[in-house]
Design a protein around this motif. Structure first.
Motif, PDB file in Angstrom:
ATOM      1  N   ARG B 117      37.813  46.506  36.261  1.00 27.79           N
ATOM      2  CA  ARG B 117      37.370  45.125  36.218  1.00 27.79           C
ATOM      3  C   ARG B 117      38.571  44.179  36.238  1.00 27.79           C
ATOM      4  O   ARG B 117      39.588  44.445  35.598  1.00 27.79           O
ATOM      5  CB  ARG B 117      36.578  44.930  34.927  1.00 27.79           C
ATOM      6  N   ILE B 118      38.455  43.125  36.987  1.00 26.22           N
ATOM      7  CA  ILE B 118      39.544  42.148  37.032  1.00 26.22           C
ATOM      8  C   ILE B 118      39.344  41.178  35.883  1.00 26.22           C
ATOM      9  O   ILE B 118      38.381  40.413  35.862  1.00 26.22           O
ATOM     10  CB  ILE B 118      39.555  41.408  38.379  1.00 26.22           C
ATOM     11  N   ALA B 119      40.227  41.260  34.929  1.00 29.86           N
ATOM     12  CA  ALA B 119      40.056  40.435  33.740  1.00 29.86           C
ATOM     13  C   ALA B 119      41.053  39.289  33.704  1.00 29.86           C
ATOM     14  O   ALA B 119      41.111  38.550  32.736  1.00 29.86           O
ATOM     15  CB  ALA B 119      40.215  41.303  32.496  1.00 29.86           C
ATOM     16  N   SER B 120      41.839  39.170  34.769  1.00 30.95           N
ATOM     17  CA  SER B 120      42.892  38.170  34.748  1.00 30.95           C
ATOM     18  C   SER B 120      42.294  36.760  34.763  1.00 30.95           C
ATOM     19  O   SER B 120      41.505  36.408  35.645  1.00 30.95           O
ATOM     20  CB  SER B 120      43.786  38.384  35.969  1.00 30.95           C
ATOM     21  N   SER B 121      42.677  35.992  33.771  1.00 30.64           N
ATOM     22  CA  SER B 121      42.150  34.627  33.716  1.00 30.64           C
ATOM     23  C   SER B 121      42.790  33.765  34.803  1.00 30.64           C
ATOM     24  O   SER B 121      42.191  32.828  35.305  1.00 30.64           O
ATOM     25  CB  SER B 121      42.412  34.025  32.347  1.00 30.64           C
ATOM     26  N   HIS B 122      43.986  34.145  35.161  1.00 27.97           N
ATOM     27  CA  HIS B 122      44.680  33.434  36.233  1.00 27.97           C
ATOM     28  C   HIS B 122      43.894  33.573  37.540  1.00 27.97           C
ATOM     29  O   HIS B 122      43.655  32.595  38.251  1.00 27.97           O
ATOM     30  CB  HIS B 122      46.075  34.031  36.375  1.00 27.97           C
ATOM     31  N   PHE B 123      43.468  34.793  37.780  1.00 27.20           N
ATOM     32  CA  PHE B 123      42.675  35.067  38.975  1.00 27.20           C
ATOM     33  C   PHE B 123      41.393  34.247  38.946  1.00 27.20           C
ATOM     34  O   PHE B 123      41.006  33.614  39.929  1.00 27.20           O
ATOM     35  CB  PHE B 123      42.369  36.567  39.022  1.00 27.20           C
ATOM     36  N   ASP B 124      40.760  34.227  37.816  1.00 30.35           N
ATOM     37  CA  ASP B 124      39.506  33.497  37.657  1.00 30.35           C
ATOM     38  C   ASP B 124      39.702  32.015  37.962  1.00 30.35           C
ATOM     39  O   ASP B 124      38.952  31.405  38.727  1.00 30.35           O
ATOM     40  CB  ASP B 124      39.006  33.702  36.228  1.00 30.35           C
ATOM     41  N   THR B 125      40.756  31.470  37.373  1.00 29.13           N
ATOM     42  CA  THR B 125      41.028  30.049  37.592  1.00 29.13           C
ATOM     43  C   THR B 125      41.262  29.752  39.060  1.00 29.13           C
ATOM     44  O   THR B 125      40.744  28.780  39.611  1.00 29.13           O
ATOM     45  CB  THR B 125      42.282  29.644  36.787  1.00 29.13           C
TER      46      THR B 125
END
Lengths: 885, 141
Positions: B117-125
């Motif tokens: 799972r991609i949990a990176s908040s940077h990615f999300d933002t």
């Protein structure tokens, strides 16, 4: 249109796009059902909701109006709508009702009645509820109210059927109007029956759905197929056909679970659980509960999750007919410490702490918890489970559980499985979480975690004990023996050293053992140097005295990690009196005589489970090795006896006094106190060097030979020693405070009287001429002298036989070669024997020899008499034979 | 205008590894899993379509009334799926391409386990920013 589509379905085409048609038919069919008011019977499942809420409603130009005399039907519909209740789900799961019958039907229907304007309608609804029809488009914060709202709108108390022009139609009225209108248009009787009652509708609906699902599965559109399976299951469930429902739900759950779409799974799984509960499939029910718990926590409220847990606990404590092991791999995960693996030495127990994550929403009480370790690189899975002695309550989230590990075989171990018991339910978890998200990659997930948590090293030396002395110690004295106890990356805490002295060796237990820290100078250099450079206790080194009891020494705690030197006093016992050597009686010196064995056993480790055993050999020796020789024998019978003291130890010896008790047959000359002639004491003998002491003795006149053989002379040496105990022999340990440092060493010396005394001396007298020439006569003269009185019987005669031996090729003997000659018996009488010879050849030749055949060689001194070779010149030239040329 | 948009990244094992509701309409919780539902079912279509073209961007593969499913398949068979109601195909294509770059950056992270799972908040933002940039019709923002 509907009929055509139905015919299309009956052909059961397996081509995907046709299946899609089937689905759309199913949906349209359902839409019709909603239109005529069977909607409440339909399971409000995601697919229905998703499809229907977005599928447009039929949009006829003008909405059919309510037929007259239909008030009874309207009432009936009203009643079903009012009675319809959302099915109560298991675990009190509160799902918001899905907007299956969106207000758009109401809106669409009313809008199409030409005389009502949309704007008025909105106003009307807004005034009623505040949220109104525009719930979809008006971004209402109260999103869930639309459905409820329509329901309330559909059931007001008004029962009149003739609508006033300005009143919008109610839902029940729309249903009735639509039904009437449909019945007029449908020509297919088959289709008519489907719409005639909810039951008929359902059977047709089921038929269509099944067909669609089957065809989807056949065309490998498993996701579409599974969605329809869920619909089928819902109908089965409604009719109490739980067995079939469970089977269909299982299919759905299996796909969602395998593909990890947890939100979808969370929707279907409670239904499956409910079926399983009704069917009393305890194993399946438990598995479903565990699965529900292991879903993302955001998908359920904490209250729901607690309900799942209480179900699990309730079942675990109840009597299960078929107790099954429960796999909780997804719910309870565990991992070793992120730190490097615990390293244990062979045979050591240890404690392993493992982080266990509990996915339960509340604390859960476990009856037991044990962990299986499996060897890293072998298939040996049959390892014993390690039970935890820790607390039995797992709190939600991370728990650190410690496990006591009994001694394991050498190797690397990885975490195997976690097993435990909740009530009567045994569970098992294979879930590894590697300090982070559970890895979901297909390839990786089947691999075991490669990081070992426990390493048991191969057996290796954990400690080394070597003797600290390199050279021999003093025999029969109390000497320190040093042992270098060197832990090799292992703590000796609480270690007990057993010292078992072998035969002829005694440990002086009245003395304290000294333990000091040790630093070898060569510790940082190569090992070869380390063995050479001997230890020397450092000045800063700590020294502690500990008692020894029954050969056991407890190592102090400070000594557990540092190399220490343990000194303990021993006395090697040798009762035999050492013997000196002389040229006459050389003695083989065996090094084994001074060897003594000490068996050492060191018990250490946390549970004294490690044992180090070694037998060391220590060499003991006498301080001196004594040899004697007679330096000179004077004519008067005086003997100069030299006693040579060889230092045997690597220490300086101070000889303070020496006395010699002579055996019978010898006596001292002079003062007669047995002291040596010169007084040079104290005599210092450096290590490995010699010193000589001279005694003047003489033979005494006893003739008892037996007595002479038996007794030995005794040499008493008083000496002191100054040496380093780290090197070897040293000053003995004082047992009592008033013990003097003076030591006494006794050694027996065997002096032998001379066995044979020559009684005759034969001397070769010089030649009368300077040189011998071939052909010239020469007189050979020997003088024979009687040295002492003849006592032997063989020589009692006063005549003596002589014989001259000469090589006849070299010499011609003129005169008698042998004969008797009279010889006085008195001591000192001498005679001369002369023989005339002629040398026959020139060169170096053996001269003639005088032999006394009657007298043994031993009785003749200077034997052989005369020179070994003599030079004979060639004859002078005779001129009379010369003929002038 | 894109009032509804749901973006999901599905790993090659069909597991959703990233989900985001990127629509400008307020998130409807009831509808969240309708979207999942549609997207999940659309995987069936993608599995057939993906092998018929060389292009990564499959355009709209499925249609659910007014909602459209657009899919972008990476070389590693990771699928970017967007459920949306807008028709701006160019914007969606650009959105996918930029997300692909972000995804590759995530993939290059040595600490990221492929398939998890991609949990990176940077990615999300970043993804949400891209959604705002490409999916919302200019005029709202």
């Amino acid at each position: 249109m509907m009929v055509e589509l139905l015919l299309l379905i009956q052909r059961r085409s397996s081509i995907v796009f046709r299946v899609t048609f089937i689905l759309s038919v199913v949906l349209r069919f359902m839409r019709l059902a909603y239109l005529i008011g069977y909607g409440v019977e339909i399971e409000k499942s995601p697919v229905n909701s998703a499809s229907l809420s977005m599928l447009s409603w039929p949009k006829p130009a003008t909405w059919p109006s309510i037929p007259p005399d239909s008030s009874a039907e309207v009432m009936a519909k009203e009643k079903t709508i009012l009675q319809a209740k959302a099915r109560e789900k298991l675990f009190d799961i509160q799902r918001k009702p899905l907007p299956l019958e969106p207000s758009s039907l109401l809106r669409e229907a009313n809008r199409r009645r030409a005389f009502l304007s949309v704007g008025n309608l909105s106003e009307l609804y807004d005034s009623v509820d505040g949220s109104g029809l525009g719930a979809h488009s008006k971004l209402s914060p109260n999103k869930s109210s639309s459905n409820l709202m329509t329901r309330t709108m559909s059931g007001p108390a008004t029962s009149e059927t003739s609508l006033p022009v300005d009143r919008p139609m109610r839902l029940s009225e729309i249903h009735v109007a639509a039904e009437h209108a449909l019945k007029q248009t449908i020509s297919d009787p088959d289709f008519m029956t489907s719409l005639s009652s909810p039951e008929e509708f359902e059977s047709r609906y089921m038929e269509l759905t099944k067909g669609a699902a089957d065809n989807y599965h056949r065309s490998w559109w498993k996701r579409h197929g599974v969605v329809l399976d869920g619909e089928i299951a819902a109908i089965f469930f409604k009719h109490g056909n739980y067995d079939l429902a469970a089977k269909s739900y299982e299919k759905v759950c299996a796909l969602y679970s395998a593909e990890g779409w947890e939100e979808l799974l969370a929707d279907v799984l409670p239904d499956l659980a409910e079926c399983q509960k009704i069917l009393k499939d305890e194993a399946g029910y438990l598995a479903s509960c565990v699965k529900l718990l292991s879903l993302e926590s955001s998908l359920f409220s904490s209250k729901e999750r607690q309900a799942f847990q209480s179900e699990v606990v309730r079942l675990a404590h109840s009597e299960m007919r078929h107790p099954v092991p429960l796999d909780v791999s997804s719910l309870i995960t565990f991992a070793g410490n992120p730190a490097p693996p615990l390293e244990l030495c062979d045979g050591d127990p240890g404690t392993l702490s493992v982080a266990v994550w509990s996915g339960f929403p509340d604390d859960i009480t476990l009856e037991s918890l044990s962990l299986r370790l499996s060897a890293f690189s072998s298939a040996d899975e049959g390892l014993k489970a390690i039970r935890s002695t820790d607390a039995r309550v797992l709190v939600p989230g991370r728990n650190i559980i410690t496990f006591d590990i009994p001694p394991q075989k050498p190797g690397s171990y990885v975490l195997g499985a976690l097993t435990g018991q909740i009530g009567k339910l045994s569970f098992r978890s294979h879930g590894f979480s590697q300090d982070g998200p559970v890895d979901t990659d297909e390839f990786m997930s089947f691999e075991k975690p490669t990081r070992p948590v426990l390493k048991v090293r191969k057996p290796r030396a954990l400690v080394d004990i070597t003797p600290a002395v390199s050279s021999a110690l003093l025999m029969n004295e109390l000497q320190w023996i040093g042992l270098i106890v060197k832990p090799i990356d292992y703590s000796l805490k609480g270690g007990i050293l057993h010292i078992d002295a072998g035969a002829e060796l005694k440990i002086e237990e009245s003395q304290m053992i000294e333990i000091e820290s040790y630093r070898s100078d060569g510790e940082h250099s190569s090992p070869i140097d380390a063995s050479k450079v001997l230890s020397r206790p450092t000045d800063t080194g700590r020294v502690e005295k500990v008692p020894i009891e029954n050969g056991k020494i407890k190592l102090p705690d400070w000594a557990s990690d540092v190399t220490t030197l343990v000194w303990f006093p021993v006395r090697a016992i040798n009762d035999t009196v050492p013997k000196g050597t002389s040229p006459a009686s050389p003695q083989k010196h065996s090094i084994v005589d001074g060897m003594r064995m000490i068996a050492l056993k060191l018990e250490f480790g946390a549970f004294h489970n490690q044992i180090f055993e070694r037998t060391i050999a220590v060499h003991f020796t006498n301080p001196f090795h004594v040899s004697t020789r007679v330096v000179d024998k004077c004519n008067d019978g005086t003997l100069l006896l030299q006693v040579i003291l060889h230092s045997e130890v690597k220490a300086t010896l101070h000889v303070k006094d020496v006395s010699l008790d002579l055996q019978a047959g010898f006596e001292h000359l002079g003062k007669g106190d047995g002291r040596p002639t010169s007084s040079l004491f104290p005599l210092v003998i450096a290590p490995s060097s010699k010193a000589g002491i001279l005694f003047v003795i003489r033979l005494s006149g006893t003739k008892d030979l037996d007595e002479l053989e038996q007794a030995d002379s005794m040499l008493h040496i008083k000496y002191g020693i100054s040496g380093d105990r780290a090197t070897g022999a040293h000053s003995p340990v004082p047992v009592k405070p008033d013990d003097s440092e003076e030591l006494l060493f006794k050694i027996s010396l065997k002096l032998k009287r001379p066995v044979l005394d020559p009684c005759l001396a034969v001397g070769f007298l010089p030649f009368s001429t300077d040189c011998l020439r071939v052909g010239q006569l020469v007189n050979m003269k020997w003088r024979v002298e009687r040295l002492k009185d003849l006592e032997e019987a063989s020589l009692s005669d006063d005549e003596i036989l002589y014989q001259v031996d000469a090589n006849p090729q070299n010499w011609m003997v003129a005169g008698r070669k042998s004969g008797h000659i009279s010889f006085s018996e008195a001591q000192g009488s001498r005679i001369e024997i002369a023989v005339t010879c002629v040398p026959l050849v020139s060169g170096y030749v053996h001269p003639p020899q005088l032999g006394l055949p009657d007298v043994g060689d031993a009785n003749i001194s200077c034997n052989p008499a005369g020179p070994h070779l003599v030079c004979v010149l060639p004859p002078t030239l005779s001129t009379s034979y010369c003929i002038p040329a | 205008m894109a009032s509804t948009a749901c973006f999901v990244i599905v790993s090659k094992n069909d597991i959703p590894i990233y989900e985001a509701e990127v629509g400008s309409a307020p998130k409807k919780e009831d509808l969240a899993y309708h979207h999942q539902f549609i997207l999940h079912a659309a995987l069936d279509v993608v599995q057939d379509l993906a092998w018929t073209t060389n292009a990564m961007f499959l355009r709209s593969v499925d249609r659910f009334n007014d909602l459209v499913v657009s899919v972008y398949v990476t070389a590693g068979h990771t699928r970017f799926m967007l459920l949306h109601d807008s028709r701006s195909e160019d914007g969606i294509k650009s959105f996918f391409q930029e997300v692909h770059e972000l995804y590759i950056k995530i993939f290059l992270n040595p600490l990221y386990l492929p398939g998890s799972r991609i949990a990176s908040s940077h990615f999300d933002t970043k993804v949400r920013a891209l959604a705002r940039k490409y999916l919302y019709i200019r005029g709202i923002y």
